[in-house]
Design an enzyme around this catalytic site. Structure first.
Site, PDB file in Angstrom:
ATOM      1  N   GLY A  16      58.579  38.196  23.950  1.00 41.80           N
ATOM      2  CA  GLY A  16      58.226  39.606  24.001  1.00 41.80           C
ATOM      3  C   GLY A  16      57.015  39.925  24.854  1.00 41.80           C
ATOM      4  O   GLY A  16      56.339  40.928  24.618  1.00 41.80           O
ATOM      5  N   ASN A  18      56.994  40.986  27.883  1.00 50.21           N
ATOM      6  CA  ASN A  18      57.246  42.259  28.570  1.00 50.21           C
ATOM      7  C   ASN A  18      57.154  43.423  27.583  1.00 50.21           C
ATOM      8  O   ASN A  18      56.666  44.499  27.930  1.00 50.21           O
ATOM      9  CB  ASN A  18      58.628  42.242  29.237  1.00 50.21           C
ATOM     10  CG  ASN A  18      58.585  41.599  30.623  1.00 50.21           C
ATOM     11  OD1 ASN A  18      58.057  42.182  31.550  1.00 50.21           O
ATOM     12  ND2 ASN A  18      59.093  40.412  30.733  1.00 50.21           N
ATOM     13  N   MET A  94      68.584  38.696  25.565  1.00 48.46           N
ATOM     14  CA  MET A  94      69.444  37.695  26.193  1.00 48.46           C
ATOM     15  C   MET A  94      70.910  37.787  25.778  1.00 48.46           C
ATOM     16  O   MET A  94      71.643  36.822  25.852  1.00 48.46           O
ATOM     17  CB  MET A  94      68.909  36.294  25.891  1.00 48.46           C
ATOM     18  CG  MET A  94      67.480  36.067  26.383  1.00 48.46           C
ATOM     19  SD  MET A  94      67.246  36.520  28.117  1.00 48.46           S
ATOM     20  CE  MET A  94      67.860  35.067  28.919  1.00 48.46           C
ATOM     21  N   ARG A  95      71.334  38.943  25.257  1.00 48.42           N
ATOM     22  CA  ARG A  95      72.753  39.097  24.949  1.00 48.42           C
ATOM     23  C   ARG A  95      73.401  39.957  26.016  1.00 48.42           C
ATOM     24  O   ARG A  95      72.838  41.002  26.400  1.00 48.42           O
ATOM     25  CB  ARG A  95      72.957  39.758  23.579  1.00 48.42           C
ATOM     26  CG  ARG A  95      72.276  39.060  22.425  1.00 48.42           C
ATOM     27  CD  ARG A  95      72.722  37.625  22.248  1.00 48.42           C
ATOM     28  NE  ARG A  95      74.143  37.494  21.872  1.00 48.42           N
ATOM     29  CZ  ARG A  95      74.768  36.327  21.837  1.00 48.42           C
ATOM     30  NH1 ARG A  95      74.139  35.220  22.210  1.00 48.42           N
ATOM     31  NH2 ARG A  95      76.030  36.254  21.471  1.00 48.42           N
ATOM     32  N   LEU A  97      75.750  42.730  27.153  1.00 52.96           N
ATOM     33  CA  LEU A  97      76.254  43.926  26.468  1.00 52.96           C
ATOM     34  C   LEU A  97      77.548  44.390  27.141  1.00 52.96           C
ATOM     35  O   LEU A  97      77.701  44.306  28.363  1.00 52.96           O
ATOM     36  CB  LEU A  97      75.197  45.022  26.532  1.00 52.96           C
ATOM     37  CG  LEU A  97      73.889  44.682  25.803  1.00 52.96           C
ATOM     38  CD1 LEU A  97      72.781  45.648  26.187  1.00 52.96           C
ATOM     39  CD2 LEU A  97      74.100  44.669  24.287  1.00 52.96           C
ATOM     40  N   ASN A 111      66.375  47.522  32.417  1.00 51.60           N
ATOM     41  CA  ASN A 111      66.247  46.080  32.217  1.00 51.60           C
ATOM     42  C   ASN A 111      65.337  45.511  33.286  1.00 51.60           C
ATOM     43  O   ASN A 111      65.249  46.065  34.394  1.00 51.60           O
ATOM     44  CB  ASN A 111      67.618  45.389  32.309  1.00 51.60           C
ATOM     45  CG  ASN A 111      67.527  43.882  32.070  1.00 51.60           C
ATOM     46  OD1 ASN A 111      66.893  43.435  31.122  1.00 51.60           O
ATOM     47  ND2 ASN A 111      68.140  43.122  32.946  1.00 51.60           N
ATOM     48  N   HIS A 113      64.718  42.002  35.438  1.00 51.43           N
ATOM     49  CA  HIS A 113      65.405  40.767  35.796  1.00 51.43           C
ATOM     50  C   HIS A 113      64.492  39.976  36.735  1.00 51.43           C
ATOM     51  O   HIS A 113      63.940  40.550  37.689  1.00 51.43           O
ATOM     52  CB  HIS A 113      66.737  41.095  36.489  1.00 51.43           C
ATOM     53  CG  HIS A 113      67.508  39.887  36.901  1.00 51.43           C
ATOM     54  ND1 HIS A 113      68.202  39.112  36.000  1.00 51.43           N
ATOM     55  CD2 HIS A 113      67.674  39.308  38.114  1.00 51.43           C
ATOM     56  CE1 HIS A 113      68.768  38.101  36.648  1.00 51.43           C
ATOM     57  NE2 HIS A 113      68.472  38.198  37.928  1.00 51.43           N
ATOM     58  N   ASP A 149      73.385  42.871  35.630  1.00 54.69           N
ATOM     59  CA  ASP A 149      72.251  42.842  36.570  1.00 54.69           C
ATOM     60  C   ASP A 149      72.518  43.700  37.796  1.00 54.69           C
ATOM     61  O   ASP A 149      71.964  43.473  38.871  1.00 54.69           O
ATOM     62  CB  ASP A 149      71.936  41.392  36.988  1.00 54.69           C
ATOM     63  CG  ASP A 149      71.513  40.559  35.787  1.00 54.69           C
ATOM     64  OD1 ASP A 149      71.775  39.349  35.790  1.00 54.69           O
ATOM     65  OD2 ASP A 149      70.957  41.138  34.838  1.00 54.69           O
TER      66      ASP A 149
HETATM   67  C1  GRF Z   1      61.175  37.014  31.495  1.00 55.05           C
HETATM   68  O1  GRF Z   1      61.141  36.088  32.551  1.00 55.05           O
HETATM   69  C2  GRF Z   1      62.063  38.164  31.875  1.00 55.05           C
HETATM   70  O2  GRF Z   1      62.189  38.321  33.267  1.00 55.05           O
HETATM   71  C3  GRF Z   1      63.395  37.794  31.327  1.00 55.05           C
HETATM   72  O3  GRF Z   1      63.088  37.175  30.087  1.00 55.05           O
HETATM   73  C4  GRF Z   1      61.894  36.393  30.287  1.00 55.05           C
HETATM   74  C5  GRF Z   1      61.065  36.378  29.029  1.00 55.05           C
HETATM   75  O4  GRF Z   1      60.577  37.659  28.835  1.00 55.05           O
HETATM   76  N1  GRF Z   1      64.215  38.968  31.167  1.00 55.05           N
HETATM   77  P1  GRF Z   1      59.606  38.032  27.582  1.00 55.05           P
HETATM   78  O5  GRF Z   1      58.362  37.157  27.677  1.00 55.05           O
HETATM   79  O6  GRF Z   1      60.365  37.739  26.308  1.00 55.05           O
HETATM   80  O7  GRF Z   1      59.300  39.466  27.798  1.00 55.05           O
END
Ligand code: GRF
Length: 205
Positions: A16, A18, A94-95, A97, A111, A113, A149
């Site tokens: 988390g 981000n 990471m699922r 959709l 999102n 990426h 994506d």
């Molecule tokens: C990050 O590299 C992001 O680009 C990808 O998931 C990774 C982990 O993100 N979508 P976070 O630290 O869980 O936000």
């Protein structure tokens, strides 16, 4: 949008970082505020970080639904709708959709990426960029559409790939760019700005 601020829900699967950057950017004077952090994994480290910030959290564990994606997404959507978000940010979620779920949130879902889309959709982007001999790499924030994506690009942050770079060192350099890019794009998105924001890391050597 309710009142003076946009309601922002953030979906996570892991640490988390981000989500933290997004949540911490929504301070006084920001047009948005975080109303929910939702994870598909009970053990996601980001849940505790959200709770420490006083942000409501929820978990819809995908594992009991394995094989029944429609039911998982129905549960996810129900919880999400209860938060009545104006914007939904996927942040390390990471699922994959389905188009049905995505259509329900069309125009509201973003999102991030870790590549300069349209290059390197999918996973292992840093290793693939190195293997391809790229000289530049970075991250992209895009609107989520049914194309994995894909979707309109709302912002990119770019850096120069250094000599002797590894996938790990590259990931470590791209992640801080994500933490700068995503909050900046979210604010613009809430304010109705759709022109892509392009950030370039002037990197020596
Ligand atoms: C990050 O590299 C992001 O680009 C990808 O998931 C990774 C982990 O993100 N979508 P976070 O630290 O869980 O936000």
């Amino acid at each position: 949008m309710t009142g003076s601020s946009a309601r922002v829900a953030i979906l996570i699967s892991g640490s988390g970082s981000n989500m933290e950057a997004l949540a911490d950017s929504m301070g006084a004077g920001h047009p948005g505020r975080p109303v929910l952090v939702l994870s598909n994994r009970p053990e996601a480290g980001g849940l505790a970080k959200a709770e420490a910030r006083g942000i409501r959290t929820a978990v819809i564990d995908h594992r009991p639904f394995l094989g029944d994606r429609a039911s998982f997404e129905a549960a996810l959507s129900e919880r999400l709708e209860a938060a009545a978000p104006d914007v939904v940010c996927l942040a390390g979620f990471m699922r994959v959709l389905t188009p049905g779920f995505i259509d329900a949130w069309a125009g509201k879902m973003l999102n991030i990426h870790p590549s300069l889309l349209p290059k390197f959709c999918g996973l292992d982007t840093h290793a693939r960029a190195l293997a391809a001999g790229e000289t530049a790499h970075g991250c992209t924030v895009h609107e989520v559409t049914a194309e994995l994506d894909g979707g309109p690009i709302l912002g990119q942050a770019r850096l120069a790939i250094r000599e002797e770079e590894t996938a790990e060192s590259l990931a470590a350099r791209v992640l801080p760019l994500e933490h700068r890019l995503y909050p900046a794009v979210l604010r613009r998105f809430i304010e109705g700005e759709r022109a892509p924001l392009m950030l370039d890391e002037a990197v020596e050597g």
